[in-house]
Design a protein around this motif. Structure first.
Motif, mmCIF file in Angstrom:
data_model
loop_
_atom_site.group_PDB
_atom_site.id
_atom_site.type_symbol
_atom_site.label_atom_id
_atom_site.label_comp_id
_atom_site.label_asym_id
_atom_site.label_seq_id
_atom_site.Cartn_x
_atom_site.Cartn_y
_atom_site.Cartn_z
ATOM 1 N N ILE A 587 4.656 -11.835 -3.288
ATOM 2 C CA ILE A 587 5.704 -12.083 -4.013
ATOM 3 C C ILE A 587 6.240 -11.119 -5.279
ATOM 4 O O ILE A 587 7.324 -10.820 -5.425
ATOM 5 N N VAL A 588 5.685 -9.838 -5.296
ATOM 6 C CA VAL A 588 5.920 -9.018 -5.169
ATOM 7 C C VAL A 588 7.141 -8.582 -4.586
ATOM 8 O O VAL A 588 8.579 -8.303 -4.669
ATOM 9 N N ILE A 589 7.173 -8.780 -3.307
ATOM 10 C CA ILE A 589 8.101 -8.258 -2.626
ATOM 11 C C ILE A 589 9.733 -8.780 -2.707
ATOM 12 O O ILE A 589 10.501 -8.561 -2.456
ATOM 13 N N THR A 600 16.118 -9.061 3.458
ATOM 14 C CA THR A 600 14.735 -8.813 4.076
ATOM 15 C C THR A 600 14.914 -10.052 5.115
ATOM 16 O O THR A 600 15.413 -10.957 5.495
ATOM 17 N N LYS A 601 13.734 -8.625 5.975
ATOM 18 C CA LYS A 601 13.602 -9.293 7.350
ATOM 19 C C LYS A 601 12.357 -9.342 7.967
ATOM 20 O O LYS A 601 11.854 -7.831 7.807
ATOM 21 N N ILE A 602 11.733 -9.435 8.716
ATOM 22 C CA ILE A 602 9.805 -9.978 9.171
ATOM 23 C C ILE A 602 10.616 -8.527 10.136
ATOM 24 O O ILE A 602 11.372 -9.517 11.177
ATOM 25 N N ILE A 608 7.937 -6.612 6.821
ATOM 26 C CA ILE A 608 8.773 -7.313 5.685
ATOM 27 C C ILE A 608 9.706 -5.432 5.336
ATOM 28 O O ILE A 608 9.409 -5.052 4.698
ATOM 29 N N ASP A 609 11.676 -5.233 5.942
ATOM 30 C CA ASP A 609 11.584 -4.736 5.958
ATOM 31 C C ASP A 609 12.606 -5.607 4.389
ATOM 32 O O ASP A 609 12.771 -6.137 4.728
ATOM 33 N N LEU A 610 13.270 -3.735 3.112
ATOM 34 C CA LEU A 610 14.351 -4.919 2.391
ATOM 35 C C LEU A 610 15.209 -3.668 3.177
ATOM 36 O O LEU A 610 15.468 -2.388 2.749
#
Length: 850
Positions: A587-589, A600-602, A608-610
């Motif tokens: 949730i924070v991410i 956002t990308k897994i 998780i890459d932002l």
């Protein structure tokens, strides 16, 4: 020639820049009989210095002075020549001194071109040519910061010197704009694609580029000093300082005044011996017009100096000289603000010259490459490299020759192994016109054994340095052919390999690059040795990588503890050990991504890459992540990235061990561990290998009895299946072996060497490694264990430490003197309910005929 009572020929050189200095050095080195009496008249109060490295004077307080001449040379500084009396053969100086000559060489260089626009004489307007210019610029910018905080600056000219001036302005804390009348930057060296890629690199560093936009004039502010740059499109740039670097004009006023022919657009007319219409007067360097061309690069200017030195010595000895200046290679390689840029041969040749283009563009990596080849694709004509110029020395050497493979192989490094097989006539060092055969002969005949000896004997690599890698390959090939052990020196500043430097730093307790290079190296260092030493210091627990001097040594991404993306933004990658994460942290991410508008990308490593964070946003993003319990995932560093895992025996009906728990344990143990290259790992809970452990630097696969350990796997462009190192290990033995493997790799690997190629380079391979790690063949195991314990005990999250240090936080701004201003060049467009950067598509390879 009648020399009167003095048997020595009186040689007077007017101008003591790099070319004048080179001429005098060439004369002194070859004048075995002392036939010349040399007097040098210099306009500046300083003796000759390296103008190519001017910006480093501002950024590093570098000593740019060339070696002093010997006592046989009379040097007059700070007293410019003002008149030449050709009839009396006398040069008169500003102080009234008269200097007689038998032979006169004009090496007066050039002056910056300042276009005749309104406001060019306003206070706050500078040129960028001499150390005095830089000192004046530094003083003005210091005053500007106090009187007009946040004021910007403009550089007029987007060529080589213009971009160097822009870098200097930015380093002085000025929000910098570059104005270039051509449609792209460096139009004389780069094509449109290369110029566009360079622009993106430069704008990613916080500068703004106005290309294809002529300047209309300069406007003053209320204090009478420059305040704005008016552009032809009606816009204006706020500028409390303006630097003109829009080209050069030959300093030919002395020649004009004494009646020597000059070109229509300037330049002292000379023949191919660099002799003017007066047989007693020569001209060399940027003031000379040879066959209708003025040369502004150091290599051709030095070639002219060598030609004239031959003629002067022949004249003094009463003989002729066949030396001729036959044009020059205008290839160039440089690093502009950390960006590699190179051009070689004729990068603009097209179908009318029977040429084809092969281009490759990778906006993600910021790389543009173009080769120009003959229409049968066999002969190299020229090319452009931006973002990655590692192949430049070899490619430049092949200009005009048949490529050893296909153009595509050459484009992607297929000629990198060349060196020993290059044709003898190939010019390796264009600055000093040194061929491959000259270097080979010197190595064989003079018994040269290291790079410094080759440079000293042949001068190859001693000027701009871009050919040094190829000179080293020639040296290595010759020594290997002679059965002599090849040096493993890291670079020209250190005679030691990376592994040897690691031991020096470790044993002697060295904690700074400055001390290391003072005690065990030479010079100021380079972009090879500085990041290597930074990695060594970090591996040995030398504190935060942004502390003190260490900050200046880091690679680009490490400067901001984040990965730079293709549009100048950064990605944020919090650590998620083993891919396991709680709903609250998810949730924070999600909230951070939403609030800062990030993509956002897994990732393939179960994180998780932002994407899309501006540099000034990074601290606030990380503050929220750190408060939620996250820490740096080190996606930017040469360090452990991830330990991937399947769900293992906890959930999977095939799992035989708890792979998630082991992956988390390993990731938390090795997090932050700095290494010669990035490290990846994985743990699979059974032989089905869902985590793909055998393609990792160290991989673990569960068995009924424990764990199998695989080492030195690699994915990417050159995949390598990992080797089975040990079977059925218990937890503690597994971890002990991995500890030793990693520490032995860090201690002995070369610069940027992955574990796969490192293992392949070890004599004895996996069996030898097993003897070192398991059998303690070298007696190092206790030391390796202790080193890993120190790492684990001393680990601290880099981002948490950064957030707690106001000095470190000050670097996270787009513009130094406007810290709250976001970069206006960053833009996004929506796609699949997320953002994407507004840029061209990804990598492409094209063959065109224009």
């Amino acid at each position: 020639m009648n020399l009167g009572g003095d048997v020595r020929m009186k040689v007077v050189v007017v101008g003591h820049g790099p070319t004048g200095h080179r001429l005098v050095e060439a004369l002194r080195a070859r004048d075995d009989t002392g036939s010349c009496r040399i007097t040098v008249i210099g306009e500046e109060t300083r003796s000759a210095y390296d103008r190519v490295a001017l910006t480093s004077y501002l950024t590093e307080d570098a000593d740019l002075a060339y070696p002093a001449h010997d006592g046989e040379v009379e040097l007059l500084t700070g007293d410019p020549a003002v008149e030449i009396d050709r009839a009396a053969r006398v040069v008169r100086t500003g102080s009234g001194r008269e200097v007689a000559y038998d032979a006169l060489v004009l090496a007066t260089g050039s002056a910056p071109f300042v276009p005749p626009v309104e406001g060019r004489d306003l206070p706050g307007v500078f040129v960028y040519r001499t150390i005095d210019d830089l000192e004046s610029l530094r003083r003005h910018c210091a005053g500007l910061a106090a009187s007009r905080p946040g004021a910007g600056g403009g550089v007029v000219g987007g060529g080589l010197l213009g971009l160097e001036a822009a870098r200097a302005l930015q380093d002085l804390g000025v929000d910098t704009h570059v104005v270039e009348v051509a449609p792209w930057l460096m139009p004389r060296q780069l094509d449109e694609g290369g110029g566009a890629m360079l622009r993106r690199h430069i704008e990613a560093l916080g500068m703004r580029v106005h290309a294809g936009t002529p300047m209309a004039g300069l406007e003053a502010g209320g204090d009478g000093a420059v305040a704005r740059v008016a552009l032809a499109d009606g816009s204006a740039i706020d500028a409390g300082v303006v630097v003109f670097s829009a080209g050069i004009r030959p300093r030919d006023e002395l020649a004009r005044a004494c009646g020597l022919p000059v070109g229509e657009r300037g330049g002292i007319v000379v023949d191919d011996a660099c002799r003017t219409a007066d047989p007693a007067i020569w001209a060399v360097g940027e003031c000379a017009l040879v066959d209708g061309q003025v040369y502004g690069l150091v290599a051709p200017c030095f070639s002219m100096a060598e030609v004239v030195a031959d003629h002067l010595l022949a004249t003094a000895g009463g003989a002729g000289s066949g030396a001729r200046f036959e044009g020059a290679d205008l290839s160039t390689k440089l690093k502009l603000m950390g960006v590699d840029v190179a051009s070689f041969g004729d990068p603009f040749a097209g179908p009318e010259q029977g040429a084809l283009d092969i281009t490759y563009t990778d906006p993600v990596a910021g790389v543009y490459k173009k080769l120009v080849v003959s229409d049968d694709a066999r002969t190299l004509v020229g090319g452009v490299l931006v973002g990655d110029a590692s192949a430049y020395p070899t490619l430049r050497a092949y200009v005009g020759a048949e490529l050893p493979g296909s153009p595509e192989q050459a484009l992607f490094g297929g000629t990198e192994a060349a060196g020993g097989d290059l044709p003898g006539a190939t010019v390796i060092c264009s600055c000093n016109n040194v061929s491959a055969e000259t270097i080979r002969c010197a190595i064989r005949d003079d018994g040269l054994r290291d790079l410094a000896e080759v440079k000293g004997c042949t001068r190859a690599g001693s000027t701009c340095g871009s050919c040094v890698p190829l000179v080293k390959k020639l040296l290595d090939a010759e020594l290997t052919a002679a059965g002599i052990e090849v040096s493993r020196a890291l670079c020209e500043h250190f005679d030691h390999s990376r592994a040897e430097l690691f031991d020096i730093v470790r044993v002697r307790g060295i904690t700074s690059f400055t001390r290391l290079i003072e005690e065990h190296g030479r010079g100021r260092g380079c972009d090879i040795c500085k990041p290597v030493v930074a990695s060594i210091l970090a591996s040995l627990g030398n504190g935060h990588i942004l502390d003190g001097e260490q900050a200046a040594l880091q690679d680009t991404n490490d400067h901001f503890l984040a990965n730079m993306q293709k549009n100048g933004t950064y990605s944020v990658v919090p650590r998620i050990p083993g891919g396991e994460i709680t709903p609250d942290k998810l949730i924070v991410i999600g909230e951070v991504a939403r609030d800062f508008g990030l993509y956002t990308k897994i990732t393939g490593g179960q994180r998780i890459d932002l994407f899309g964070a501006r540099v000034e946003q990074l601290p606030e993003i990380w503050r929220r992540l750190v408060e939620a319990g996250f820490e740096s995932g080190h996606a930017y560093g040469k360090s452990l990235r991830t330990v991937k895992s399947c769900v293992g025996s906890t959930w999977c009906r095939y799992g035989v061990q708890d792979s998630v728990a082991m992956a988390i344990r390993l990731e938390l143990r090795y997090r932050g561990l700095r290494a010669p290259h990035k490290l990846k790992s994985a743990v699979s809970g059974c032989a089905r290998e869902c985590a793909e452990a055998q393609s990792k630097d160290f991989g673990v696969i569960a068995t009924e009895k424990g764990w199998n350990l695989y080492l030195a796997g690699n994915g990417g462009m050159r995949p390598r299946h990992a080797d089975l190192f040990a079977s059925d290990l218990d937890d503690e033995t597994l971890i002990r072996y991995i500890d030793r493997f990693l520490m032995f790799y860090i201690r002995t690997a070369d610069r940027l060497q992955r574990t796969a190629s490192w293992l392949e380079s070890l004599e004895g391979g996996i069996d030898y490694l097993r003897e070192v790690i398991v059998d303690d063949r070298l007696g190092l195991c206790a030391e390796l264990d202790a080193a890993m314990d120190r790492h684990v005990d001393g680990y601290a999250d880099e981002w948490r430490a950064t957030l707690e240090d106001p000095d470190k936080l000050r670097r996270f701004v787009s513009f130094v003197n406007a810290p709250d201003t976001p970069d206006p060049s960053i833009a996004f467009t929506p796609e699949r309910e997320q953002i994407k950067p507004v840029l061209v598509a990804g990598p492409r390879l094209e063959v065109t005929t224009r």
